[in-house]
Scaffold this motif. Structure first.
Motif, PDB file in Angstrom:
ATOM      1  N   HIS A 153      27.869  19.532  49.205  1.00 29.44           N
ATOM      2  CA  HIS A 153      29.095  18.918  48.700  1.00 29.44           C
ATOM      3  C   HIS A 153      28.860  17.479  48.230  1.00 29.44           C
ATOM      4  CE1 HIS A 153      31.459  22.332  50.077  1.00 29.44           C
ATOM      5  NE2 HIS A 153      30.869  22.222  51.232  1.00 29.44           N
ATOM      6  N   ASN A 154      27.615  17.121  48.006  1.00 31.03           N
ATOM      7  CA  ASN A 154      27.260  15.788  47.522  1.00 31.03           C
ATOM      8  C   ASN A 154      27.678  14.675  48.475  1.00 31.03           C
ATOM      9  OD1 ASN A 154      26.105  16.706  45.077  1.00 31.03           O
ATOM     10  ND2 ASN A 154      28.158  16.980  44.227  1.00 31.03           N
ATOM     11  N   VAL A 186      34.594   1.239  54.230  1.00 36.14           N
ATOM     12  CA  VAL A 186      34.973   2.490  54.890  1.00 36.14           C
ATOM     13  C   VAL A 186      36.059   3.204  54.098  1.00 36.14           C
ATOM     14  CG1 VAL A 186      35.983   3.509  56.968  1.00 36.14           C
ATOM     15  CG2 VAL A 186      34.313   1.661  57.180  1.00 36.14           C
ATOM     16  N   GLU A 187      37.032   2.447  53.597  1.00 35.04           N
ATOM     17  CA  GLU A 187      38.098   3.049  52.793  1.00 35.04           C
ATOM     18  C   GLU A 187      37.541   3.691  51.527  1.00 35.04           C
ATOM     19  OE1 GLU A 187      40.724  -0.244  52.227  1.00 35.04           O
ATOM     20  OE2 GLU A 187      41.912   0.206  54.031  1.00 35.04           O
ATOM     21  N   THR A 188      36.534   3.041  50.937  1.00 33.26           N
ATOM     22  CA  THR A 188      35.902   3.602  49.734  1.00 33.26           C
ATOM     23  C   THR A 188      35.205   4.912  50.060  1.00 33.26           C
ATOM     24  OG1 THR A 188      35.580   1.414  48.752  1.00 33.26           O
ATOM     25  CG2 THR A 188      34.191   3.197  47.934  1.00 33.26           C
ATOM     26  N   HIS A 189      34.442   4.911  51.173  1.00 35.39           N
ATOM     27  CA  HIS A 189      33.766   6.150  51.599  1.00 35.39           C
ATOM     28  C   HIS A 189      34.790   7.252  51.876  1.00 35.39           C
ATOM     29  CE1 HIS A 189      29.591   5.045  51.669  1.00 35.39           C
ATOM     30  NE2 HIS A 189      29.775   4.022  52.486  1.00 35.39           N
ATOM     31  N   ARG A 190      35.854   6.905  52.565  1.00 35.78           N
ATOM     32  CA  ARG A 190      36.888   7.883  52.902  1.00 35.78           C
ATOM     33  C   ARG A 190      37.480   8.499  51.639  1.00 35.78           C
ATOM     34  NH1 ARG A 190      40.897   7.829  57.430  1.00 35.78           N
ATOM     35  NH2 ARG A 190      42.709   9.027  56.763  1.00 35.78           N
ATOM     36  N   SER A 191      37.773   7.658  50.658  1.00 32.44           N
ATOM     37  CA  SER A 191      38.324   8.141  49.397  1.00 32.44           C
ATOM     38  C   SER A 191      37.345   9.065  48.682  1.00 32.44           C
ATOM     39  CB  SER A 191      38.682   6.942  48.507  1.00 32.44           C
ATOM     40  OG  SER A 191      39.144   7.372  47.244  1.00 32.44           O
ATOM     41  N   GLN A 192      36.062   8.689  48.676  1.00 30.14           N
ATOM     42  CA  GLN A 192      35.044   9.507  48.019  1.00 30.14           C
ATOM     43  C   GLN A 192      34.860  10.848  48.719  1.00 30.14           C
ATOM     44  OE1 GLN A 192      31.680   6.843  48.044  1.00 30.14           O
ATOM     45  NE2 GLN A 192      32.277   5.857  46.114  1.00 30.14           N
ATOM     46  N   GLN A 198      37.867  17.675  47.859  1.00 30.05           N
ATOM     47  CA  GLN A 198      39.188  18.097  47.392  1.00 30.05           C
ATOM     48  C   GLN A 198      40.115  18.384  48.578  1.00 30.05           C
ATOM     49  OE1 GLN A 198      40.230  18.415  43.796  1.00 30.05           O
ATOM     50  NE2 GLN A 198      38.610  16.902  44.070  1.00 30.05           N
ATOM     51  N   ILE A 199      39.988  17.544  49.600  1.00 29.17           N
ATOM     52  CA  ILE A 199      40.833  17.629  50.799  1.00 29.17           C
ATOM     53  C   ILE A 199      41.421  16.236  51.010  1.00 29.17           C
ATOM     54  CG2 ILE A 199      40.927  18.083  53.280  1.00 29.17           C
ATOM     55  CD1 ILE A 199      38.449  19.855  52.922  1.00 29.17           C
ATOM     56  N   LEU A 205      40.602  17.863  56.802  1.00 29.09           N
ATOM     57  CA  LEU A 205      39.227  17.441  57.072  1.00 29.09           C
ATOM     58  C   LEU A 205      38.744  17.987  58.406  1.00 29.09           C
ATOM     59  CD1 LEU A 205      39.241  13.710  55.894  1.00 29.09           C
ATOM     60  CD2 LEU A 205      38.219  15.670  54.716  1.00 29.09           C
ATOM     61  N   VAL A 206      39.634  18.012  59.408  1.00 29.18           N
ATOM     62  CA  VAL A 206      39.273  18.549  60.721  1.00 29.18           C
ATOM     63  C   VAL A 206      38.882  20.016  60.605  1.00 29.18           C
ATOM     64  CG1 VAL A 206      40.173  19.185  62.991  1.00 29.18           C
ATOM     65  CG2 VAL A 206      40.642  16.923  62.077  1.00 29.18           C
ATOM     66  N   LEU A 207      39.719  20.797  59.937  1.00 32.92           N
ATOM     67  CA  LEU A 207      39.432  22.224  59.787  1.00 32.92           C
ATOM     68  C   LEU A 207      38.158  22.454  58.981  1.00 32.92           C
ATOM     69  CD1 LEU A 207      43.046  23.597  59.184  1.00 32.92           C
ATOM     70  CD2 LEU A 207      41.706  23.606  61.288  1.00 32.92           C
ATOM     71  N   PHE A 208      37.935  21.636  57.960  1.00 32.95           N
ATOM     72  CA  PHE A 208      36.703  21.750  57.166  1.00 32.95           C
ATOM     73  C   PHE A 208      35.489  21.447  58.030  1.00 32.95           C
ATOM     74  CE2 PHE A 208      33.330  19.624  54.808  1.00 32.95           C
ATOM     75  CZ  PHE A 208      33.053  20.555  53.820  1.00 32.95           C
ATOM     76  N   ALA A 209      35.578  20.366  58.822  1.00 30.11           N
ATOM     77  CA  ALA A 209      34.451  19.955  59.654  1.00 30.11           C
ATOM     78  C   ALA A 209      34.120  21.014  60.701  1.00 30.11           C
ATOM     79  CB  ALA A 209      34.756  18.616  60.326  1.00 30.11           C
TER      80      ALA A 209
END
Length: 219
Positions: A153-154, A186-192, A198-199, A205-209
């Motif tokens: 997922h890059n 951290v906000e930038t990483h979170r956004s990326q 696409q979540i 994110l929890v379910l994906f993880a």
């Protein structure tokens, strides 16, 4: 714009308490109440609420049955389960049936506002008290997944690290302090992370993880 709420609970005292809490939160208005799931579909049609606060255990039609019927009829209003039940299977059924959030009835006014704000922003919300329960249950349901590599997922190794901290419930400030990064970084990483996956909500994110084995029962 005012967010319109519908309360569905078979205890009038609970409805009165929730209504009182909502009255102190700017931007929200309770437009209707019901004491049974049978009334839900009709009220949604007539009142057009933005968010339904729905109990699970009620007379006649349960909250989960009412939610399933609501979704089957194409209604897309947000649904926030408000329940005393902490059974992991029940929580998972509610989420899989189309609930956007799950809030325990012993919640505080602050947490209720946080949940409503999340749903209003097209995000999902889980009470912190049950988040770990949901993670564990999802892990038990996971099937033959492989550990997620840093290149999948890059996502970079740093982004995977931040993702793990996000799903463990750490705030942006806590992540920044723990990793020695600025809050903006951290906000930038979170956004990326959200953009690449696409979540766009923490519950997703929890379910994906969980599904991708990014976290384990030991986390």
């Amino acid at each position: 714009m005012t967010c319109r709420l519908l309360l569905v609970d078979d205890h009038s005292l609970i409805r009165a308490g929730v209504r009182a809490l909502v009255s102190d939160i700017p931007g929200y208005l309770v437009v209707g109440e019901a004491d049974d799931g049978d009334q839900l579909l009709d009220l949604v049609k007539r009142l057009n609420p933005d968010i339904v606060l729905l109990d699970i255990s009620m007379r006649s039609t349960s909250g989960l049955d009412a939610l399933t019927y609501l979704r089957a009829n194409g209604h897309t209003c947000k649904v926030l389960i408000l329940s005393m039940h902490t059974d992991p299977e029940l929580i998972m059924r509610a989420l899989e049936s189309g609930a956007h959030g799950y809030l325990l009835k012993d919640t505080t006014a602050t947490e209720l506002e946080q949940a409503l704000t999340a749903l209003r922003a097209d995000e999902r919300y889980l009470s912190p008290a049950i988040a770990h329960t949901v993670i564990n249950q999802a892990l038990l349901h996971a099937q033959n997944g492989k550990p997620l590599g840093a290149d999948r997922h890059n996502l970079t190794a740093r982004q995977l690290e931040i993702l793990r901290l996000i799903v463990r419930g750490k705030s942006t400030r806590e992540i920044a302090n723990g990793l020695g990064l600025s809050i903006k970084t951290v906000e930038t990483h979170r956004s990326q992370i959200m953009k690449r996956l696409q979540i766009y909500d923490v519950a997703g994110l929890v379910l994906f993880a969980v599904r991708e084995k990014i976290i384990s029962l030991d986390d």
